[in-house]
Design an enzyme around this catalytic site. Structure first.
Site, mmCIF file in Angstrom:
data_model
loop_
_atom_site.group_PDB
_atom_site.id
_atom_site.type_symbol
_atom_site.label_atom_id
_atom_site.label_comp_id
_atom_site.label_asym_id
_atom_site.label_seq_id
_atom_site.Cartn_x
_atom_site.Cartn_y
_atom_site.Cartn_z
ATOM 1 N N ASN A 2 -6.342 -0.774 7.024
ATOM 2 C CA ASN A 2 -5.830 -1.444 8.212
ATOM 3 C C ASN A 2 -4.309 -1.667 8.158
ATOM 4 O O ASN A 2 -3.676 -1.817 9.193
ATOM 5 C CB ASN A 2 -6.560 -2.782 8.382
ATOM 6 C CG ASN A 2 -5.889 -3.685 9.397
ATOM 7 O OD1 ASN A 2 -5.970 -3.459 10.604
ATOM 8 N ND2 ASN A 2 -5.175 -4.705 8.917
ATOM 9 N N SER A 35 -4.626 4.108 16.305
ATOM 10 C CA SER A 35 -4.080 3.485 17.513
ATOM 11 C C SER A 35 -4.143 4.457 18.663
ATOM 12 O O SER A 35 -4.137 5.676 18.460
ATOM 13 C CB SER A 35 -2.613 3.107 17.270
ATOM 14 O OG SER A 35 -1.968 2.769 18.483
ATOM 15 N N VAL A 44 0.827 -1.222 0.000
ATOM 16 C CA VAL A 44 0.000 0.000 0.000
ATOM 17 C C VAL A 44 0.858 1.268 0.000
ATOM 18 O O VAL A 44 0.417 2.330 -0.442
ATOM 19 C CB VAL A 44 -0.987 0.056 1.202
ATOM 20 C CG1 VAL A 44 -2.017 -1.047 1.116
ATOM 21 C CG2 VAL A 44 -0.248 0.047 2.534
ATOM 22 N N TYR A 77 5.388 5.730 14.667
ATOM 23 C CA TYR A 77 4.047 5.128 14.616
ATOM 24 C C TYR A 77 2.996 6.111 15.139
ATOM 25 O O TYR A 77 1.922 6.258 14.566
ATOM 26 C CB TYR A 77 4.064 3.848 15.452
ATOM 27 C CG TYR A 77 2.835 2.965 15.327
ATOM 28 C CD1 TYR A 77 2.562 2.275 14.142
ATOM 29 C CD2 TYR A 77 1.973 2.791 16.403
ATOM 30 C CE1 TYR A 77 1.457 1.445 14.041
ATOM 31 C CE2 TYR A 77 0.865 1.950 16.313
ATOM 32 C CZ TYR A 77 0.611 1.289 15.130
ATOM 33 O OH TYR A 77 -0.488 0.471 15.036
#
Length: 243
Positions: free
Chosen positions: A89, A141, A61, A154
């Site tokens: 996802n 998240s 992706v 992240y």
């Protein structure tokens, strides 16, 4: 043929979402994955065992050329197919303290979560707008909301997707397209398998890690017609660790 596409659908939360959508809807399930052929085929077999249909699409992706090429070829082979649900996802972690973080560890994490969201969603969005219906669900998240030490990359990636979720939701709401994000805390998957669950669960009010299926239940609700007045939301699913 009405379809739901789930990126990173071969394992973990992505796999649970594929199975749940197959169970609860009539969507043809498009499972995208990057490398693990065996896991992708296993997910597809489970969908077929439910008497439902699906197929696997292999691409990264984060790579816009590859993503476009695979999706264009799929669309050409399935001219009647309409993607109504997108579950972004796919995500990776490359944890480490920022002071020692390599540029590659920064870029790969940002590219997979943030550019992956752009590459897949942007491909389908015009058709969704023309059809005046869609459900876009972004997997973020707790790290993207509160930040997690050792996960600056992240946290940045997921925080950026949260901002994009809120903005895009406002752009497309008039066309009956909702855009929401789901923010899991500690969920028992391959990604968290290295974490000491016994040690950490005392920090979680629910006193346990979540299950991928619990996240999938929430995604399935957001992918359904029942959620039509919820958009631009970031929904926490973390056992009370952060709100």
């Amino acid at each position: 043929m009405k379809c739901a596409i789930i990126t990173g659908g071969s394992r973990g939360i992505g796999k649970a979402v594929c199975i749940k959508l197959a169970e609860e809807t009539d969507y043809h399930i498009l499972i995208t994955y990057q490398s693990n052929d065996a896991a992708a085929n296993e997910t597809l077999d489970e969908i077929k065992a439910l008497g439902k249909t699906g197929e696997i699409l292999k691409f990264d992706v984060a790579n816009s050329t590859e993503t476009k090429s695979v999706l264009e070829s799929w669309q050409e082979n399935n001219p009647e197919a309409t993607v109504e649900v997108i579950v972004n996802n796919a995500g990776i972690t490359r944890d480490g303290l920022f002071m020692w973080m390599q540029e590659e560890d920064w870029n790969s994490v940002i590219n997979t979560s943030l550019n992956g969201f752009f590459n897949v969603t942007n491909f389908f969005i015009q058709k969704m707008l023309r059809n005046k219906y869609g459900r876009i669900i972004n997997m973020v998240s707790v790290s993207g909301l509160k930040g997690t030490a050792g996960q600056t990359n992240y946290s940045a990636a997921k925080g950026a997707v949260i901002g994009a979720t809120k903005a895009l939701a406002q752009e497309v709401a008039k066309r009956n397209i909702t855009v929401n994000a789901v923010a899991p805390g500690f969920i028992r998957t391959d990604m968290t398998s290295q974490i000491n669950e016994q040690e950490l669960k005392s920090m979680i009010p629910a006193n346990r890690f979540g299950e991928a299926e619990e996240v999938a239940d929430l995604v399935a609700f957001l992918a359904s017609k029942k959620s039509s007045y919820i958009t631009g939301e970031i929904i926490n699913i973390n056992g009370g660790i952060y709100s």
